[in-house]
Scaffold this active site. Structure first.
Site, PDB file in Angstrom:
ATOM      1  CG  HIS A 189      -6.474   7.838   2.886  1.00 29.99           C
ATOM      2  ND1 HIS A 189      -6.908   7.962   4.180  1.00 29.99           N
ATOM      3  CD2 HIS A 189      -5.163   7.558   2.941  1.00 29.99           C
ATOM      4  CE1 HIS A 189      -5.890   7.732   4.990  1.00 29.99           C
ATOM      5  NE2 HIS A 189      -4.815   7.484   4.266  1.00 29.99           N
ATOM      6  CD  GLU A 432      -0.136   6.307  11.124  1.00 33.97           C
ATOM      7  OE1 GLU A 432      -0.428   7.090  10.222  1.00 33.97           O
ATOM      8  OE2 GLU A 432      -0.183   5.073  10.987  1.00 33.97           O
ATOM      9  CG  ASP A 456      -3.724   8.947  10.394  1.00 29.20           C
ATOM     10  OD1 ASP A 456      -4.897   9.358  10.363  1.00 29.20           O
ATOM     11  OD2 ASP A 456      -3.313   8.015   9.677  1.00 29.20           O
ATOM     12  CB  CYS A 503       5.693   8.885   4.776  1.00 24.91           C
ATOM     13  SG  CYS A 503       4.772   8.129   6.117  1.00 24.91           S
TER      14      CYS A 503
END
Ligand code: PEP
Ligand code: MG
Length: 565
Positions: A189, A432, A456, A503
């Site tokens: 992230h 995910e 993920d 996404c």
């Protein structure tokens, strides 16, 4: 550089030609001045390579094709001076593209650079060229600026062992022009937030924070994941051209801002934005996004020292995002903390052996119903102000789905009891976890749409911690197993007439756009900065042809080889 395009009157031809000539002469004079100053340097500091490059620039500026072409456009077509120059630049650039010789082909960047300087000179905005890097302002920085750059400020670079996503977010308004961390993976992230800030970053550079000294000059090549310390003048110059080319390319892409994302065979593609804060909605709109495909709400929860945002604060934040998008849909994902997204730096989860497999995302929400209900109420209330889609991360079990839906019903009932206004939401689930991708019928029974979180999905399919640089080389979006799960999810949604988007970072990777289109994807959500480049790929794509090719890639033992061939 964006320039004005207009037609001149026939009696203005001479003046326009004179304007270009003056601009060109100013640049020639500037280069000669710089060459003289280099000649007067001692043998040690004189950058010889630079002198050779300046010769190339002089040669290009005096090129008959450039001069003759500009005159032609002004005289024959009555283009204004700037338009004539950029048109001729495009003509010559095409010739360069066709050249066999790689060295000559690469000189296109030089040509673009000198044309830009002539344009600036015509505007009276030519700033002096520097033969040396400028004085540095403060410690711990390097520069992507180059010998030939003429910006005044020296960009600062932050080099740290580790930065949390929340730290990174704080830097959004800061002076740093780039980041380097010792630890982390490309889709961790921290890297994602750096990408959303649209600045170069390299994560997982192992011992960079120890090796790079204060006041070193540093180049960050975020695309290649390369950090160059104390670069030689020739490397600096090369990167200067690269940087300039990147800027020119971005400038060119701006032309696509209002072009609808439709493929050659007429397929309409939805391009959405990923955002971290409500204020990012503005950036998303400016980038031409047709909605928000992923609002990572957890960033509202980070760095709060245990004081989580209450319903009102969250409601206001979601409402700002919804209103900021002017009626376009906003997909708000319920909080996804844990693993590499700790709430506070002090709360880093070192206690658990495998935080990525621990109490993360929906698991965390379901473990704290009061907190979850608070968030759900805030999202439902924001839905009274526009189109809201509610997205749930990390689901895998039927029981979790049932519990989540029950919480949403309960949140509605609570608002009803309080007589507070709320709106309808479309319900979506992230795919995910491989278990979810293998239970699509279950998911589609309960949800209106699915959103594939490839970051993920790759991590969990390949058992590669996305934040661990030591296994970053194994993090492979093109692994056949990953592609199979992505392809099946898209196909099942299409078969059932349900919406599906990607996404994860794959959606914004231009090298994968064609493949995703070929697999049937029609909705992509990414950082606003990536939208126009992906749109460019879409405009050139034919989904029918790509569908056939994508099936071959899907069947291949090594899809990356099939893609390259
Ligand atoms: C993903 O996993 O692909 C995703 C979009 O969610 P995040 O990166 O926030 O985990
Ligand atoms: Mg995720």
């Amino acid at each position: 550089m964006d320039v004005a395009h207009y037609f001149i009157n026939a009696d203005e031809v001479e003046t326009e030609i004179e304007r270009v000539r003056k601009g060109r002469d100013a640049v020639i004079e500037e280069i000669r001045r710089l060459q003289t100053s280099i000649t007067h340097m001692g043998p040690k500091e004189a950058p010889h390579e630079l002198n050779a490059l300046l010769d190339v620039h002089l040669m290009l500026l005096q090129d008959v094709e450039l001069i003759g072409g500009v005159k032609h456009w002004i005289t024959e077509r009555l283009y204004n001076a700037e338009w004539a120059l950029t048109t001729q630049l495009e003509v010559i650039a095409r010739h360069f593209d066709e050249m066999e010789d790689e060295y000559l082909r690469e000189r296109k960047a030089d040509l673009e650079q000198i044309a830009e300087r002539v344009l600036r000179a015509m505007k009276g905005a030519l700033t002096p060229l520097a033969a040396h890097p400028k004085a540095q302002r403060s410690p711990r920085k390097g520069t992507q600026d180059l010998l030939l750059d003429d910006t005044v400020d020296v960009p600062l670079i932050l080099i740290a062992h580790d930065l949390s996503p929340a730290d990174m977010l704080q830097f959004k308004q800061s002076v740093f022009a780039g980041f380097i961390t010792d630890v982390g993976g490309k889709t961790a992230h921290t890297a994602i937030v750096a990408r959303s800030m649209d600045i170069p970053a390299v994560v997982g550079a192992r011992t960079a924070s120890q090796l790079v000294r204060q006041d070193d000059w540093v180049i960050i090549d975020g695309d290649a994941g390369v950090v160059i310390v104390d670069p030689s003048p020739i490397i600096l110059a090369e990167y200067g051209f690269k940087q300039r080319q990147g800027e020119l390319e971005r400038g060119r892409l701006q032309r696509l801002l209002h072009t609808p994302a439709v493929t050659l065979d007429g397929e309409k593609i939805q391009l959405l934005a990923n955002i971290e804060m409500p204020e990012d909605a503005n950036v998303a709109l400016k980038a031409g996004a047709l909605g928000v495909g992923l609002f990572r709400s957890e960033f509202l929860f980070m760095g709060r020292r245990g004081q989580l945002p209450d319903e009102e604060e969250q409601y206001q934040a979601y409402k700002r995002a919804v209103e900021g998008m002017n009626g376009l849909p906003v997909t708000i994902r319920t909080v996804d903390v844990g693993a590499d997204k700790p709430l506070d730096n002090s709360a880093r989860d070192d206690a658990h052996l495998n935080p990525a497999l621990g109490l993360r995302a929906i698991r965390w929400s379901l473990a704290d119903p009061a907190m979850f209900l608070t968030q759900l109420r805030a999202i439902l209330r924001a839905a009274a102000h526009g189109q809201v889609h509610l997205l749930v991360p990390m689901l895998a079990h039927a029981r979790e789905i049932r519990q989540t839906l029950a919480h949403i019903d309960q949140a509605r009932a609570m608002l009803d009891n309080r007589g507070v206004a709320f709106g309808a939401v479309k319900l979506g689930a992230m795919i995910e976890i491989p278990a979810a991708a293998l239970s699509l019928k279950l998911f589609l029974k309960h949800f209106d749409f699915l959103s594939i979180g490839t970051n993920d999905l790759i991590q969990y399919t390949l058992a590669i911690d996305r934040a661990d640089e030591s296994v970053a080389h194994l993090y492979d979006p093109l692994h056949p197993a990953v592609l199979r799960l992505v392809a099946d999810t898209i196909a099942e949604c299409a078969a059932q007439g349900k919406g599906v988007s990607v996404c994860g970072e794959m959606a914004g990777d231009v090298t994968l756009t064609r493949l995703l289109l070929g697999l049937g994807l029609r909705s992509f959500s990414m950082h606003p900065a990536q939208i126009l480049a992906v749109k460019q790929e879409i405009l050139r794509a034919d989904t029918q042809k790509l569908a056939v090719w994508a099936q071959r890639v899907l069947q291949a033992e090594d899809p990356s080889l099939e893609m390259a061939g």
